[in-house]
Enzyme design. Structure first.
Site, PDB file in Angstrom:
ATOM      1  N   GLU A 231       0.889  -1.167   0.000  1.00 46.52           N
ATOM      2  CA  GLU A 231       0.000   0.000   0.000  1.00 46.52           C
ATOM      3  C   GLU A 231       0.914   1.200   0.000  1.00 46.52           C
ATOM      4  O   GLU A 231       1.537   1.508   1.018  1.00 46.52           O
ATOM      5  CB  GLU A 231      -0.925  -0.030   1.215  1.00 46.52           C
ATOM      6  CG  GLU A 231      -2.080   0.963   1.107  1.00 46.52           C
ATOM      7  CD  GLU A 231      -1.727   2.346   1.613  1.00 46.52           C
ATOM      8  OE1 GLU A 231      -1.446   3.228   0.756  1.00 46.52           O
ATOM      9  OE2 GLU A 231      -1.714   2.563   2.821  1.00 46.52           O
ATOM     10  N   CYS A 265      -2.132   8.920   3.105  1.00 47.26           N
ATOM     11  CA  CYS A 265      -2.065   8.440   1.723  1.00 47.26           C
ATOM     12  C   CYS A 265      -3.376   8.686   0.991  1.00 47.26           C
ATOM     13  O   CYS A 265      -3.380   8.977  -0.211  1.00 47.26           O
ATOM     14  CB  CYS A 265      -1.732   6.954   1.694  1.00 47.26           C
ATOM     15  SG  CYS A 265      -0.119   6.539   2.367  1.00 47.26           S
TER      16      CYS A 265
END
Length: 473
Positions: A231, A265
């Site tokens: 990720e 993020c």
């Protein structure tokens, strides 16, 4: 980076740690491998009990662990308490749903000439989790909860600036009654990751972090043929069309950009606003950014605290200055406050062009870049030109626009009239340079299991006759 707690609100170094020696690291990996041999044989019901106990422990520890996260990386106290609560929810989610996820999945036995055919998900072993500092509890937990429920064992290599939160994770599972060494924290530097990943006792790795870090881990894992889940970065588009509720969209835009002091993020970073509403939305957005309270993250009234590291603030300043030098307009913000600590004002920039560094790079701080577009298709085209593809937002009441957005935007997650966020009930992950694999839900659990096909042939006539004879006796 030294393994140390440095308060970003003051710049004061509070506690330092020596990295593990090679001998101690080898011993910890060995203990993890030994623990897996027995832990994989525990029942799902036993693991449910331990997960529930962990949820109870964390719930009781919320205030203390929240203050610890604030001290280590500067998120606001309210955000830290919410993060702890989210982890409690994840533990209880897998405790409730984990056993069903691990039930054998039947197949059509007749179609494959079997008496029985089914799929079982079995744990694969010791998994190395390489985690970042921005959500120091949640990002580690969204790996740990499903991995432990599946019967795996975890080794956590956390970011070097959140060592106390990392150690708390190990303590949490120990206090909850999990068997010894099922979850261990490794206080090591980044240079030691390769050694751990290449160790034959480690089965796989998961990483949340930058694209370069993901490339490095993927290359090492590929060399030794080990599974990875990555990720990585994100620069999520936030598209506003004329039919949107502009006030609500602007309110959510502020939260979406400035959550976690802009260090997320999945924070919305690029704002694409239709020409017809651009002036009004920009005004609302700027007003709401200006209204945010920047200050001590321990103060309940603070909305934006400091950036986690001094170098992180320097990066943000560099991106903003580069954009201004190349023609961008600062609508609001754009400065560091005159106070100790690594603070930066919530900032809105317009007039973005491809020559600017922030055009196709991720800015990890409270800086919003706004484009004006004539059509939804134009917004999607610019959004998709970016190397990342984690999340995406659309604000529209038009059904055709919603369908087009969902179909065409290149992202792992698409949210309409709401902020991209993570839930245990929804898969989490991206495409392109945002990585691969999924976390959360059953998909997150299955990433680190062996999906084993089981085929059992029809019994022979001799066996069938023996069964009949036994029954008659």
């Amino acid at each position: 980076m030294a393994i140390a707690t440095i308060n970003p609100a003051t710049g004061e170094t509070l506690k330092t740690y020596e990295p593990l020696s090679d001998e101690v690291l080898d011993e910890k990996i060995g203990r993890a491998a030994d623990a897996f041999r027995s832990y994989r044989l525990t029942s799902p019901e036993e693991r449910v009990g331990w997960l529930r106990a962990a949820a109870d422990v964390l719930e009781a520890d919320t205030d203390a662990v929240a203050e610890l996260m604030v001290t280590e990386m500067g998120k606001t106290l309210a955000a830290a308490k919410a993060e702890a609560g989210k982890c409690v929810k994840a533990l209880r989610y897998y405790a409730e749903h984990g056993p069903a996820m691990l039930e054998p999945k039947p197949a059509d036995a007749g179609a494959v000439g079997a008496e029985q055919a089914f799929l079982v998900h079995q744990p694969i072993g010791v998994v190395l989790a390489i985690m970042p500092w921005n959500f120091p509890l949640w990002q580690a937990m969204r790996f740990a909860a499903p991995a432990l429920m599946a019967g795996n064992v975890g080794l956590l290599k956390h970011a070097s600036n959140v060592p106390q939160t990392a150690l708390y994770m190990e303590e949490l599972f120990r206090k909850a009654g999990f068997p010894a060494d099922v979850f261990q924290t490794l206080l090591i530097g980044s240079s030691t990751i390769e050694r751990v990943l290449r160790d034959e006792r480690v089965a796989a790795a998961t990483l949340t972090g930058s694209a370069p870090a993901g490339q490095s881990v993927a290359a090492i894992a590929g060399d030794v043929l080990k599974k990875t889940v990555l990720e990585l970065g994100g620069s999520d588009p936030f598209i506003v069309m004329p039919s949107a509720d502009l006030d609500r969209a602007a309110e959510v835009a502020v939260t979406a950009r400035c959550q976690n002091n802009g260090q997320s993020c999945i924070a919305a970073k690029r704002f694409f606003v239709h020409t017809d509403v651009a002036e009004e939305f920009t005004r609302l957005f700027a007003e709401k950014l200006d209204a945010l309270t920047v200050g001590d993250p321990m103060d309940e009234g603070t909305k934006v605290g400091p950036l986690a590291t001094e170098s992180g603030r320097e990066d943000v300043e560099r991106y903003v200055q580069d954009a201004v030098d190349k023609g961008a307009t600062v609508v609001t913000g754009g400065r560091r406050p005159d106070r100790p600590g690594w603070y930066y004002e919530p900032t809105l920039l317009t007039g973005i062009t491809p020559e600017m560094d922030l055009y196709d790079e991720e800015v990890f701080g409270p800086v919003a870049a706004l484009w004006t577009v004539d059509t939804l298709e134009e917004a999607i085209d610019i959004a998709n030109s970016h190397p990342y593809g984690l999340g995406a937002n659309l604000w529209s009441e038009d059904e055709q626009e919603r369908s087009t957005f969902i179909r065409d935007v290149q992202s792992g997650m698409a949210f309409v009239n709401g902020m991209v966020t993570s839930y245990p009930e929804l898969p989490f992950g991206g495409v392109k340079q945002s990585g691969y694999g999924r976390e959360l839900t059953d998909l997150g659990m299955y990433e680190f299991t062996n999906a084993k096909t089981v085929w059992i042939g029809p019994r022979s006539s001799r066996q069938a006759e023996g069964d009949t004879a036994t029954a008659s006796e």
